[in-house]
Scaffold this motif. Structure first.
Motif, PDB file in Angstrom:
ATOM      1  N   GLN A  32      68.829   3.771 116.235  1.00  0.00           N
ATOM      2  CA  GLN A  32      67.180   3.248 116.276  1.00  0.00           C
ATOM      3  C   GLN A  32      66.324   4.074 117.151  1.00  0.00           C
ATOM      4  O   GLN A  32      65.243   4.143 116.708  1.00  0.00           O
ATOM      5  CB  GLN A  32      67.087   1.859 116.510  1.00  0.00           C
ATOM      6  CG  GLN A  32      67.943   0.831 115.526  1.00  0.00           C
ATOM      7  CD  GLN A  32      68.123  -0.631 116.113  1.00  0.00           C
ATOM      8  OE1 GLN A  32      67.930  -0.790 117.453  1.00  0.00           O
ATOM      9  NE2 GLN A  32      68.265  -1.601 115.370  1.00  0.00           N
ATOM     10  N   LYS A  33      66.937   4.482 118.198  1.00  0.00           N
ATOM     11  CA  LYS A  33      65.888   5.499 119.175  1.00  0.00           C
ATOM     12  C   LYS A  33      65.752   6.705 118.419  1.00  0.00           C
ATOM     13  O   LYS A  33      64.735   7.167 118.354  1.00  0.00           O
ATOM     14  CB  LYS A  33      66.807   5.491 120.290  1.00  0.00           C
ATOM     15  CG  LYS A  33      66.875   4.363 121.117  1.00  0.00           C
ATOM     16  CD  LYS A  33      67.529   4.630 122.523  1.00  0.00           C
ATOM     17  CE  LYS A  33      67.961   3.333 123.339  1.00  0.00           C
ATOM     18  NZ  LYS A  33      68.787   3.496 124.572  1.00  0.00           N
ATOM     19  N   SER A  34      66.680   7.302 117.764  1.00  0.00           N
ATOM     20  CA  SER A  34      66.337   8.644 117.231  1.00  0.00           C
ATOM     21  C   SER A  34      65.860   8.778 115.746  1.00  0.00           C
ATOM     22  O   SER A  34      65.521   9.384 115.384  1.00  0.00           O
ATOM     23  CB  SER A  34      67.865   9.455 116.961  1.00  0.00           C
ATOM     24  OG  SER A  34      68.748   8.755 116.244  1.00  0.00           O
ATOM     25  N   ALA A  35      65.922   7.520 115.261  1.00  0.00           N
ATOM     26  CA  ALA A  35      65.332   7.439 113.828  1.00  0.00           C
ATOM     27  C   ALA A  35      63.635   7.598 114.015  1.00  0.00           C
ATOM     28  O   ALA A  35      62.944   6.792 114.988  1.00  0.00           O
ATOM     29  CB  ALA A  35      65.502   6.099 113.167  1.00  0.00           C
ATOM     30  N   PRO A  36      63.050   8.039 113.249  1.00  0.00           N
ATOM     31  CA  PRO A  36      61.372   8.196 113.198  1.00  0.00           C
ATOM     32  C   PRO A  36      60.909   6.878 112.851  1.00  0.00           C
ATOM     33  O   PRO A  36      61.589   5.860 112.271  1.00  0.00           O
ATOM     34  CB  PRO A  36      60.973   9.098 112.071  1.00  0.00           C
ATOM     35  CG  PRO A  36      62.318   9.276 110.887  1.00  0.00           C
ATOM     36  CD  PRO A  36      63.514   8.772 112.035  1.00  0.00           C
ATOM     37  N   ALA A  76      67.454  -2.803 125.789  1.00  0.00           N
ATOM     38  CA  ALA A  76      69.016  -3.421 125.738  1.00  0.00           C
ATOM     39  C   ALA A  76      69.306  -3.737 124.323  1.00  0.00           C
ATOM     40  O   ALA A  76      70.666  -3.582 123.805  1.00  0.00           O
ATOM     41  CB  ALA A  76      68.809  -4.586 126.369  1.00  0.00           C
ATOM     42  N   GLY A  77      68.396  -4.069 123.423  1.00  0.00           N
ATOM     43  CA  GLY A  77      68.526  -4.619 122.115  1.00  0.00           C
ATOM     44  C   GLY A  77      68.711  -3.514 120.989  1.00  0.00           C
ATOM     45  O   GLY A  77      68.891  -3.897 119.882  1.00  0.00           O
TER      46      GLY A  77
END
Length: 126
Positions: free
Chosen positions: A90-94, A84-85
């Protein structure tokens, strides 16, 4: 499931709103309502009543669209609460940068500019 019904009703209301706006005659002259005058709609309702009817229809459909869009937001299926946060970026960055791509030390000290090569004179024409 409820969200699907709300979205379908919103799409139908949007299409009807588009039709009602396009049928309204502009103030300067005849609009698309001039094309349907042969169908008897304008003679039956009268030009003034047709304009009033289409104006009221457009206003009501615009209000319905706003309400349906507001309801559709709250009927969305539940999302995964664990993420949720976080954002998509941010999910795709290593997680961390690889250490072999980083420079070991930054250049320091006096850096002298490289002198430009001297120009050679042009060969004389024969």
């Amino acid at each position: 499931m409820l969200n699907g019904f709300v979205v379908i009703f919103a799409l139908l209301a949007a299409l009807l709103l588009i039709v009602s706006v396009l049928l309204q005659s502009p103030k300067a002259g005849s609009g698309l309502t001039g094309g349907i005058s042969s169908l008897g709609t304008v003679q039956t309702l009268g030009v003034r009543r047709t304009g009033d009817f289409l104006s009221k229809t457009s206003a009501i459909l615009a209000g319905v669209m706003m309400v349906l869009c507001f309801i559709a937001q709250f009927t969305l299926p539940a999302r995964n609460q664990g993420d949720a946060g976080s954002s998509i970026l941010q999910k795709s960055a290593p997680a961390s940068l690889p250490a072999n791509n980083l420079p070991q030390s930054l250049p320091t000290g006096n850096i002298q500019p490289v002198a430009a090569p001297a120009e050679q004179p042009a060969a004389p024409a024969k």
